[in-house]
Scaffold this motif. Structure first.
Motif, mmCIF file in Angstrom:
data_model
loop_
_atom_site.group_PDB
_atom_site.id
_atom_site.type_symbol
_atom_site.label_atom_id
_atom_site.label_comp_id
_atom_site.label_asym_id
_atom_site.label_seq_id
_atom_site.Cartn_x
_atom_site.Cartn_y
_atom_site.Cartn_z
ATOM 1 N N GLU A 59 41.514 26.994 39.643
ATOM 2 C CA GLU A 59 42.772 27.670 39.429
ATOM 3 C C GLU A 59 42.757 27.846 37.781
ATOM 4 O OE1 GLU A 59 46.183 25.916 40.870
ATOM 5 O OE2 GLU A 59 45.380 25.587 42.815
ATOM 6 N N LEU A 60 41.757 28.652 37.328
ATOM 7 C CA LEU A 60 41.674 29.159 35.755
ATOM 8 C C LEU A 60 42.265 30.519 35.590
ATOM 9 C CD1 LEU A 60 38.088 28.100 35.012
ATOM 10 C CD2 LEU A 60 39.954 26.474 34.858
ATOM 11 N N ILE A 113 39.397 32.005 31.311
ATOM 12 C CA ILE A 113 38.142 32.933 31.330
ATOM 13 C C ILE A 113 37.769 33.479 30.076
ATOM 14 C CG2 ILE A 113 37.528 35.080 32.445
ATOM 15 C CD1 ILE A 113 39.211 34.383 34.666
ATOM 16 N N LEU A 114 38.834 33.884 29.081
ATOM 17 C CA LEU A 114 38.457 34.229 27.879
ATOM 18 C C LEU A 114 37.569 33.170 27.087
ATOM 19 C CD1 LEU A 114 38.747 36.325 25.445
ATOM 20 C CD2 LEU A 114 40.796 35.026 24.975
ATOM 21 N N GLY A 148 40.955 38.941 32.888
ATOM 22 C CA GLY A 148 39.922 38.037 32.955
ATOM 23 C C GLY A 148 38.693 38.782 33.373
ATOM 24 N N ALA A 149 38.560 39.861 34.267
ATOM 25 C CA ALA A 149 37.658 40.682 34.412
ATOM 26 C C ALA A 149 37.037 41.441 33.149
ATOM 27 C CB ALA A 149 37.941 41.632 35.635
ATOM 28 N N LYS A 150 38.021 41.851 32.253
ATOM 29 C CA LYS A 150 37.677 42.382 31.227
ATOM 30 C C LYS A 150 36.985 41.439 30.071
ATOM 31 C CE LYS A 150 40.917 45.034 29.398
ATOM 32 N NZ LYS A 150 42.232 45.447 28.502
ATOM 33 N N TYR A 151 37.236 40.321 30.263
ATOM 34 C CA TYR A 151 36.771 39.438 29.496
ATOM 35 C C TYR A 151 35.389 39.164 29.620
ATOM 36 C CZ TYR A 151 41.485 38.270 27.806
ATOM 37 O OH TYR A 151 42.919 38.497 27.588
#
Length: 555
Positions: A347-348, A353-354, A380-383
């Motif tokens: 559950e991050l 995620i960054l 998160g997807a961007k990172y």
């Protein structure tokens, strides 16, 4: 000189007011002292000789006991092996007969299909020669019906598999062999019914408990071929785990350690750290459902940066928080051997995620990263996408079951345009839909390294299949495309089939559970006849009422 015990004036009859003794008194005193000391030394030597005699008797007695134990145990082992050999040979014979029967039935089905095909071919050739177009049209439906039915029947027809006899199931044999190898200690500590098993000559897999911990420890200390240890569902006390950790430190062959479902207690993490510090051969470590949390990651972060042998680290479902991810990121920045990292069910959020993404940007050893069963949002997807643009070593990225939707897919697709190393991307069980498929299709037109794309269970319909089909016309690198468990149906299959006529690289296409009917099959059959891939293109098709092929469920 007058202060000495015997002075030069002792020969005089008159002394000068000082203490003195007579020479004969001193000599008598020294004789007594020497006699006593010599007698004491002789007594010590006599006692030592008696100890040696007693020890020799004891050693011979122990030798006789051990020889008797070995002879009795060897006799038992030989009998077990003889019984085992007889059982295995009988079972192999039974399995062989069963396999041959299945093969014969499979061959019979093929022969029936061949006969039907010959009949239809003969009818078809007759129609061609007679030029009877009316009759040809009359038989059109019959021939098409045969073709569709034959494709379905052949697809459902499963090739028999030869039965391999699994010797790992004979726990009694393995337990006795383990005792035979370590008779001195194992026979003393073994309980009535310990739950343990040796999987093969090179593998030990066991559910460790306080009842059999001594047997396992003895195996670790002495079993040189041991390379794998699995402790699953362990509920051992801290002192028992400490003994196990101590034994692991001296094992010189262990390569894989799976410690799962362990209920942390006491100094568990310290003992685990000792194992990682001392073991010089460990290449794979799996810590699943161990409730590591942040303090557990702290211990790992203090050890792994200096570890030079560990290649794979699995950390499934360990309740790792932000601090723990920071510790893990430190490992990724410093460790020089880790190549495979698996995270799941923690559950991050975007912050964690960054932290991981920043570590991936500068990491130079990791080649495979699995991050599943969490929630990756837009940031998160961007990172992660930013990390993919800069990372030069990652070749496999698995992001299954992360609630990835269209915007997140767009971020990852944009990164594929610039990444020059990733050859496998798995996005199974997300929500990318048709729009997400369009973004990935656009990326495939520019990407020249990706060879495997997994998009199963992503709500992709005919429109998304159209986008992917257009990409397949231009992409000359992709070899495997997994689209199982979507909603493509016959209309979408038509787009994929048209692309296959022009694609020269795709060799594996998985389309199971897409509600594909007869028309879809016909589209694919026609396309494959025109496909010029040098290797045979394998298409997995399972129709509406067939069972889903679980071999590809992960993709």
């Amino acid at each position: 000189m007058c202060e000495t015990l015997i002075c030069r004036d002792c020969i005089l009859f008159e002394h000068k007011n000082h203490d003195y003794v007579f020479v004969h008194d001193v000599i008598d005193e020294l004789k007594t002292k020497f006699d006593n000391n010599f007698q004491l030394i002789q007594s010590i030597l006599n006692h030592g000789f008696k100890q040696v005699e007693t020890l020799n008797i004891e050693v011979n007695h122990v030798k006789q006991i051990n020889q008797t134990r070995i002879n009795e145990l060897a006799k038992t082992i030989r009998q077990i092996i003889d019984d085992y050999e007889k059982t295995v040979i009988e079972q192999i014979e039974e399995n062989t007969n069963g396999d041959k029967k299945q093969i014969a039935e499979y061959e019979k089905h093929l022969q029936n299909q061949q006969q039907n095909l010959n009949m239809r071919r003969a009818l078809y050739k007759t129609l061609k020669l007679t030029h009877n177009h009316t009759r040809f049209l009359q038989l059109k439906q019959e021939l098409l019906g045969y073709i569709n039915k034959a494709c379905v029947d052949l697809d459902r027809l499963k090739l028999p598999v030869a039965t391999n006899w699994n010797i790992d199931d004979f726990n009694k044999l393995k337990e006795n062999i383990l005792q035979f190898e370590h008779v001195d200690e194992a026979t003393q500590h073994q309980s009535g019914d310990p739950s343990k098993k040796i999987q093969s000559k090179h593998y030990l897999s066991c559910e460790v408990s306080n009842d059999n911990i001594n047997v396992v420890i003895d195996a670790l200390r002495n079993n040189k071929p041991l390379t794998k240890l699995t402790i699953d569902g362990s509920e051992i006390e801290d002192d028992a785990f400490q003994q196990l950790a101590h034994a692991l430190k001296f094992n010189e062959t262990l390569q894989t350690l799976n410690l799962n479902n362990y209920r942390r207690n006491g100094n568990y993490l310290e003992h685990l750290s000792e194992i990682l510090q001392q073991t010089k051969t460990l290449t794979s470590l799996c810590l699943e459902k161990n409730n590591m949390e942040d303090d557990g990651m702290y211990y790992l972060a203090n050890i792994l940066p200096y570890n030079t042998t560990l290649i794979r680290l699995d950390l499934y479902n360990n309740n790792i928080g932000c601090k723990g991810i920071e510790h893990l990121a430190d490992v990724l920045r410093q460790n020089k051997s880790l190549e495979i990292l698996c995270l799941s069910d923690d559950e991050l959020g975007d912050t964690e995620i960054l932290i991981l993404a920043n570590a991936l940007r500068c990491n130079k050893t990791l080649t495979a990263f699995t991050f599943c069963n969490d929630q990756i949002k837009t940031n998160g997807a961007k990172y992660l996408a930013n990390a993919l643009r800069h990372n030069k070593t990652l070749t496999t990225l698995v992001l299954g079951k992360n609630d990835i939707e269209v915007e997140e897919t767009k971020q990852l697709a944009d990164a594929l345009r610039y990444n020059i190393t990733l050859n496998m991307l798995v996005l199974s069980t997300n929500n990318i839909g048709d729009d997400g498929a369009q973004f990935l299709s656009d990326a495939l037109r520019h990407n020249n390294v990706l060879t495997t794309l997994g998009l199963s269970n992503n709500q992709i319909k005919a429109e998304g299949a159209d986008h992917l089909g257009n990409a397949l016309r231009e992409n000359q690198k992709l070899t495997t495309l997994i689209l199982s468990k979507n909603e493509i149906q016959d209309d979408g299959i038509r787009y994929i089939a048209e692309a296959l006529k022009y694609n020269n690289t795709l060799t594996v296409l998985i389309l199971s559970m897409n509600d594909i009917k007869e028309n879809g099959v016909m589209y694919l059959c026609e396309a494959l006849q025109m496909n010029y891939v040098s290797q045979y293109t394998v298409v997995f098709l399972f129709f509406k009422y067939s069972h889903y092929d679980k071999r590809h469920s992960q993709l």
